[in-house]
Design an enzyme around this catalytic site. Structure first.
Site, PDB file in Angstrom:
ATOM      1  N   GLY A  89       0.836  -1.199   0.000  1.00 47.86           N
ATOM      2  CA  GLY A  89       0.000   0.000   0.000  1.00 47.86           C
ATOM      3  C   GLY A  89       0.870   1.249   0.000  1.00 47.86           C
ATOM      4  O   GLY A  89       1.878   1.346  -0.713  1.00 47.86           O
ATOM      5  N   SER A  90       0.524   2.195   0.843  1.00 47.94           N
ATOM      6  CA  SER A  90       1.202   3.493   0.820  1.00 47.94           C
ATOM      7  C   SER A  90       2.589   3.488   1.422  1.00 47.94           C
ATOM      8  O   SER A  90       3.295   4.505   1.345  1.00 47.94           O
ATOM      9  CB  SER A  90       0.329   4.559   1.492  1.00 47.94           C
ATOM     10  OG  SER A  90      -0.695   4.948   0.603  1.00 47.94           O
TER      11      SER A  90
END
Length: 278
Positions: A89-90
């Site tokens: 993800g981020s």
């Protein structure tokens, strides 16, 4: 939108016993106590048969705790292991930022560069939007993941240029540099800048400049993996338990969220990025 995948977590413990401790010694007992104190609150959080997490705790180069909890695939009843590869993800963003800083260190770009240096037709509405603004979520550019209709179209494979065209004409949320708002569009643009400046695809640049030199063999842009380690699947809450997460084309998160890794690789990354001891 809440998407739950098995979580990949690396923790660097900065307290505890010396890095090397013989079995049975007070130091070893202290390390075991530290591991148990970390394990205790994590174990009940991840229920049997539900999506889980992998955890690694490292102190002075010595692994204190390395453990998997819960399932890599709840429907398929496949348990997680510490070697399981998961979407970051981020967490991807810190690798994108490092790639930009490598290029800046080599004099190939400046953090003060206006983004129109790389995207001459980008409508900045008369404002100066810099590389630093993109890095620090202060550009004012609207985040494409927050736009109406994003979820409905997130299965589509998109080119980098087409994705940028999808948000570049939106009005700014605020004057560049005047505020902070978490922003996936900024990091998408940074990925495109890496490609333009280096002459390499984003996935290749990170592999050659970061992952391979650090021995991060299981870290890659999803779809460009070099190893064959087992992968966790995504999950989303359902009326009863969890269901498979909706598909997502990894062309869309791109430099804002498309990497996969393991806790061992993240521990290598943490060690490499830690400040040198004086």
């Amino acid at each position: 939108m809440l998407k739950l995948s098995a979580v990949c977590l690396a923790v660097a413990a900065l307290v505890g016993a010396p890095a090397s401790a013989a079995p049975g010694t007070p130091a070893a007992q202290s390390q075991a106590a530290l591991a148990a104190s970390i394990d205790a609150p994590v174990t009940p959080y991840y229920k049997a048969g539900e999506p889980g997490a992998t955890v690694i705790v490292v102190k002075d180069g010595k692994t204190i705790l390395r453990k998997a909890y819960g399932m890599a695939d709840a429907a398929g009843k496949k348990a997680l292991t510490p070697d399981t590869v998961m979407r970051l993800g981020s967490i991807t963003k810190q690798f994108t930022a490092t790639a930009i800083l490598l290029l800046a260190e080599e004099g190939k770009l400046s953090l003060e560069d206006d983004i129109t240096r790389f995207f001459p037709d980008y409508p900045t509405h008369g404002k100066k939007i810099t590389v630093e603004h993109l890095l620090t979520h202060t550009s004012g550019i609207q985040s494409y993941t927050g736009k109406p209709g994003y979820v409905a179209g997130m299965t589509q494979d998109m080119s980098v240029a087409a994705m940028i065209d999808g948000f570049k004409n939106d009005p700014l949320n605020f004057e560049p540099g005047a505020d902070y708002r978490y922003n996936n569009s900024g990091y998408f643009l940074l990925g495109a800048i890496i490609e333009k400046v280096s002459g390499q695809p984003y996935a290749t640049f990170l592999e050659q400049r970061i992952f391979t030199p650090l021995g991060m063999k299981d870290t890659a842009y999803e779809g460009h993996e070099r190893g064959k380690a087992a992968r966790a699947v995504g999950h989303t809450p359902a009326d009863k338990g969890f269901a498979p997460a909706a598909p997502l084309s990894m062309t869309q998160p791109y430099a804002a969220g498309a990497l996969v890794s393991t806790v061992d690789d993240l521990a290598r990354w943490d060690a490499a990025s830690a400040p040198a001891s004086s």
